[in-house]
Scaffold this active site. Structure first.
Site, PDB file in Angstrom:
ATOM      1  N   SER A  52      49.036  47.390  25.581  1.00 14.97           N
ATOM      2  CA  SER A  52      47.508  47.927  25.597  1.00 14.97           C
ATOM      3  C   SER A  52      47.774  49.340  25.801  1.00 14.97           C
ATOM      4  CB  SER A  52      46.543  47.455  26.697  1.00 14.97           C
ATOM      5  OG  SER A  52      47.346  47.332  27.783  1.00 14.97           O
ATOM      6  N   GLY A  75      54.028  41.993  38.604  1.00 20.26           N
ATOM      7  CA  GLY A  75      53.531  40.936  37.716  1.00 20.26           C
ATOM      8  C   GLY A  75      52.250  40.119  38.596  1.00 20.26           C
ATOM      9  N   SER A 124      46.631  48.746  42.489  1.00 20.54           N
ATOM     10  CA  SER A 124      45.398  49.364  41.997  1.00 20.54           C
ATOM     11  C   SER A 124      44.554  50.245  43.407  1.00 20.54           C
ATOM     12  CB  SER A 124      44.400  48.417  41.506  1.00 20.54           C
ATOM     13  OG  SER A 124      43.169  48.865  41.432  1.00 20.54           O
ATOM     14  N   ASP A 141      42.470  45.574  33.274  1.00 17.80           N
ATOM     15  CA  ASP A 141      43.225  44.535  32.827  1.00 17.80           C
ATOM     16  C   ASP A 141      44.274  43.882  33.929  1.00 17.80           C
ATOM     17  OD1 ASP A 141      44.113  42.519  30.804  1.00 17.80           O
ATOM     18  OD2 ASP A 141      45.288  43.667  29.903  1.00 17.80           O
ATOM     19  N   HIS A 144      43.755  38.898  38.239  1.00 13.46           N
ATOM     20  CA  HIS A 144      43.050  38.074  37.856  1.00 13.46           C
ATOM     21  C   HIS A 144      42.515  37.109  39.247  1.00 13.46           C
ATOM     22  CE1 HIS A 144      43.604  37.967  33.242  1.00 13.46           C
ATOM     23  NE2 HIS A 144      43.118  38.944  33.791  1.00 13.46           N
ATOM     24  N   HIS A 169      39.032  43.448  30.186  1.00 12.53           N
ATOM     25  CA  HIS A 169      39.605  42.271  29.318  1.00 12.53           C
ATOM     26  C   HIS A 169      39.563  40.849  30.298  1.00 12.53           C
ATOM     27  CE1 HIS A 169      43.193  40.739  26.999  1.00 12.53           C
ATOM     28  NE2 HIS A 169      42.616  40.806  26.294  1.00 12.53           N
TER      29      HIS A 169
HETATM   30  N1  SAH Z   1      47.617  45.301  29.643  1.00 11.35           N
HETATM   31  C1  SAH Z   1      48.726  44.428  29.543  1.00 11.35           C
HETATM   32  C2  SAH Z   1      48.862  43.428  30.238  1.00 11.35           C
HETATM   33  C3  SAH Z   1      48.530  43.268  31.719  1.00 11.35           C
HETATM   34  S1  SAH Z   1      48.693  41.984  32.678  1.00 11.35           S
HETATM   35  C4  SAH Z   1      49.203  44.181  27.972  1.00 11.35           C
HETATM   36  O1  SAH Z   1      48.545  44.548  27.018  1.00 11.35           O
HETATM   37  O2  SAH Z   1      50.074  43.353  27.566  1.00 11.35           O
HETATM   38  C5  SAH Z   1      48.315  42.331  34.331  1.00 11.35           C
HETATM   39  C6  SAH Z   1      49.164  43.207  35.099  1.00 11.35           C
HETATM   40  O3  SAH Z   1      48.329  43.592  36.177  1.00 11.35           O
HETATM   41  C7  SAH Z   1      50.533  42.742  35.643  1.00 11.35           C
HETATM   42  O4  SAH Z   1      51.584  43.410  34.799  1.00 11.35           O
HETATM   43  C8  SAH Z   1      50.368  42.671  37.058  1.00 11.35           C
HETATM   44  O5  SAH Z   1      51.777  43.269  37.703  1.00 11.35           O
HETATM   45  C9  SAH Z   1      49.386  43.968  37.256  1.00 11.35           C
HETATM   46  N2  SAH Z   1      48.424  43.618  38.626  1.00 11.35           N
HETATM   47  C10 SAH Z   1      48.125  42.409  39.010  1.00 11.35           C
HETATM   48  N3  SAH Z   1      47.599  42.850  40.240  1.00 11.35           N
HETATM   49  C11 SAH Z   1      47.402  44.091  40.303  1.00 11.35           C
HETATM   50  C12 SAH Z   1      47.122  44.841  41.371  1.00 11.35           C
HETATM   51  N4  SAH Z   1      46.407  44.500  42.518  1.00 11.35           N
HETATM   52  N5  SAH Z   1      47.465  46.483  41.076  1.00 11.35           N
HETATM   53  C13 SAH Z   1      48.178  46.955  39.985  1.00 11.35           C
HETATM   54  N6  SAH Z   1      48.484  45.937  39.264  1.00 11.35           N
HETATM   55  C14 SAH Z   1      48.016  44.635  39.272  1.00 11.35           C
HETATM   56 MG    MG Z   2      44.595  40.691  29.913  1.00 15.34          MG
END
Ligand code: SAH
Ligand code: MG
Length: 210
Positions: A52, A75, A124, A141, A144, A169
């Site tokens: 992305s 991850g 984050s 994104d 989850h 997303h």
């Molecule tokens: N945008 C990406 C997919 C993201 S997948 C694409 O286009 O393929 C979700 C990502 O969020 C993962 O890499 C994971 O390490 C990250 N993530 C999950 N929880 C998080 C948090 N609390 N802070 C930062 N990153 C986080």
């Molecule tokens: Mg996603």
């Protein structure tokens, strides 16, 4: 300018979870909102391997802006060994988990976006304490889980400037299609009175800050 064929074929080689139609929509939306706010920051939560990031980064470069891409690179729950979305190529022997950091850097370098993308390797919540400035385009994104999604909404979405755009997303109104938290924060945003919905593309929702 829309995405070049070269960029599109490069994107196809990158691991990740961004559908091409959603990716193009991200690109076009970023391009359009940033033409109104050339100095605004763009932020992405959830870099993974950078798929992305290229869609958005290509638009941000055309507007001479910067894209902050936040990920701890360890991850999400579903990316861990033994889980449904684990990729053995990303296994990290040192932690017994996974890391997308090396691949992410390679992606950004290969896309010639090292002068556009600012990687922030942190959760984050921590990143939100050091990244300042008005956000013109925000793409959520990340994690989850409910706590992760709530952090992304409360600490970041509320900082999108008036006229700026929030993209979320994995918004699945039907529980059979996927997890709840991204849908829950989408509902929070809609109920807050701070945003109006612009459009939806598959599981992607675009909201404009009022
Ligand atoms: N945008 C990406 C997919 C993201 S997948 C694409 O286009 O393929 C979700 C990502 O969020 C993962 O890499 C994971 O390490 C990250 N993530 C999950 N929880 C998080 C948090 N609390 N802070 C930062 N990153 C986080
Ligand atoms: Mg996603």
């Amino acid at each position: 300018m829309s995405l070049s064929e070269t960029t599109l074929s490069y994107i196809e080689t990158i691991k990740g979870f961004m559908d091409p139609e959603e990716g193009r929509a991200l690109h076009d939306m970023a391009l359009s909102v940033l033409s109104d706010f050339p100095y605004a920051l763009s932020v992405e939560i959830g870099s993974y391997c950078g798929k992305s990031t290229i869609y958005i980064g290509d638009a941000v470069r055309q507007r001479s802006g910067l894209l902050v891409s936040v990920d701890h690179h360890y991850g999400s729950e579903e990316n861990q060994p033994g889980e449904a979305y684990f990729d053995p190529d990303l296994a990290d022997a040192e932690t017994g988990g996974m890391s997308s950091l090396v691949v992410f850097r390679r992606t950004i370098r290969g896309a010639n976006l090292e002068d556009v993308v600012v990687p922030v390797v942190a959760p984050s919540r921590m990143a939100s304490q050091v990244v300042n400035g008005d956000i013109g385009f925000l793409f959520i994104d990340g994690g989850h889980s409910m706590p992760a999604a709530l952090d992304d909404y409360r600490l970041w979405a509320t900082r999108v400037m008036t006229g700026g755009v929030l993209a979320i997303h994995d918004v699945f109104p039907n529980p059979e299609d996927g997890g709840r938290p991204p849908y829950e924060i989408y509902k929070l945003a809609m109920a807050s009175g701070l945003f109006e919905e612009l459009k939806g593309v598959k599981s992607l929702r675009f909201l404009r800050r009022l």
